[in-house]
Design a protein around this motif. Structure first.
Motif, PDB file in Angstrom:
ATOM      1  N   TYR A   2      -1.577  -1.827  -5.258  1.00  0.00           N
ATOM      2  CA  TYR A   2      -3.323  -2.020  -4.556  1.00  0.00           C
ATOM      3  C   TYR A   2      -3.745  -3.079  -4.585  1.00  0.00           C
ATOM      4  O   TYR A   2      -3.931  -3.363  -3.384  1.00  0.00           O
ATOM      5  N   ILE A  58      -6.402   3.535  -1.548  1.00  0.00           N
ATOM      6  CA  ILE A  58      -4.723   2.478  -0.272  1.00  0.00           C
ATOM      7  C   ILE A  58      -4.908   3.229   0.665  1.00  0.00           C
ATOM      8  O   ILE A  58      -5.001   2.201   1.207  1.00  0.00           O
ATOM      9  N   PHE A  86       0.540  -1.288   0.172  1.00  0.00           N
ATOM     10  CA  PHE A  86       0.802   0.131  -0.335  1.00  0.00           C
ATOM     11  C   PHE A  86       1.208   1.351  -0.356  1.00  0.00           C
ATOM     12  O   PHE A  86       0.145   1.868  -0.497  1.00  0.00           O
TER      13      PHE A  86
END
Length: 301
Positions: free
Chosen positions: A246, A286, A226
């Motif tokens: 992601y 995210i 992330f």
């Protein structure tokens, strides 16, 4: 003062002992990374922290508290110096995290750098310089594989996961599942709501469910992915790689929780990358998925 005492009189004092007793560059490198990790936790929770005058025992029982910026830059410098001193030697001290794999320790160091550089940027401290640093780190992609964790616990007295031992054995009922987490997981149809949360009460309330042998996670692959996704989205303007990282973060978290193969429940549903039309929407995906992935994996983060 419990957390302060455990970090300084426990973890950081132990690290000091190792650094004073070994000249092996590999041992010193790994220990320096753990020392930096402990100071990073301290700064993120208290802003200022003893550092330049810390760990002197009775010689200085009231050390000054340095600014978080000073501590961050200090420990980053320590990591750089310890890595530069590596000479190909293997580790001598026991290593329950990476089994003496120096490449993995380097990957952990780079992940800590990435985490701290991003926080400098968000604090607007030398933002331009640290932006270039995060872009380079992500482009080089020299990070750890798997998760950084201590996986050595047994379901026996005094050998259990310390969080479990404190909260499930000693302080039962001290925790319950938080409404923001339960409501978000419910709204996105996320099957991970069954991990660490149990709906046991007759009135439908959610409780924590925690494991005796669960590893302690220092840095998860999910969080790392992330952070990488954030860098691609914010600083590289690279939508394809941001999407890939992601989705890798979500996939990694589903896998580590025992939900491998179910990630498309959200990746093709409420949290599909294609559903985000702006950069802000994509960053929100995210950040929210990073938050979910840290639940019951990394309490400090």
């Amino acid at each position: 003062d419990y957390s302060y005492r455990i970090l300084f009189a426990g973890a950081l004092e132990d690290a000091k002992q190792v650094l004073e007793k070994t000249t092996n560059p590999a041992d010193r490198f790994a220990t320096t990374i753990l020392r930096a990790y402990a100071f990073q936790i301290m700064v993120d929770n208290t802003s200022d922290s003893p550092y330049s005058e810390a760990l002197q025992g009775n010689a200085n029982a009231t050390p000054k508290w340095d600014t978080g910026e000073t501590v961050y830059k200090g420990i980053l410098g320590e990591i750089d110096a310890a890595e530069a001193a590596l000479d190909g030697s293997g580790m001598d001290v026991p290593d329950l995290i990476f089994n003496k794999n120096i490449a993995q320790w380097k990957g952990f160091a780079n992940a800590l750098r990435l985490r701290m550089y991003l926080r400098f940027i968000d604090a607007n401290i030398d933002a331009a310089s640290y932006t270039e640093k995060v872009k380079t780190l992500v482009q080089n992609n020299e990070f750890f594989t798997g998760d950084v964790k201590l996986d050595c616990f047994l379901d026996e007295t005094d050998k259990r996961n310390p969080w479990y031992n404190t909260n499930a054995v000693g302080l039962t009922g001290n925790h319950c599942a938080a409404y923001p987490l339960v409501s978000y997981l419910s709204s996105t149809g996320d099957p991970r709501i069954a991990y660490g949360i149990s709906k046991t009460d007759a009135d439908g309330k959610y409780d924590y469910s925690i494991g005796a042998t669960k590893p302690v996670y220092f840095f998860t692959q999910a969080e790392l992915q992330f952070l990488i996704a954030e860098v691609y989205a914010r600083f590289h303007n690279d939508d394809a790689n941001a999407k890939s990282a992601y989705e890798a973060g979500v996939t990694a978290d589903f896998a580590v929780r025992g939900f491998a193969g179910q990630e498309n429940t959200i990746l093709e549903g409420a949290c599909a990358w294609s559903a985000a039309s702006t950069q802000a929407d994509k960053l929100n995906f995210i950040y929210m998925q990073k938050w979910v992935s840290l639940f019951y994996m990394d309490h400090m983060e």
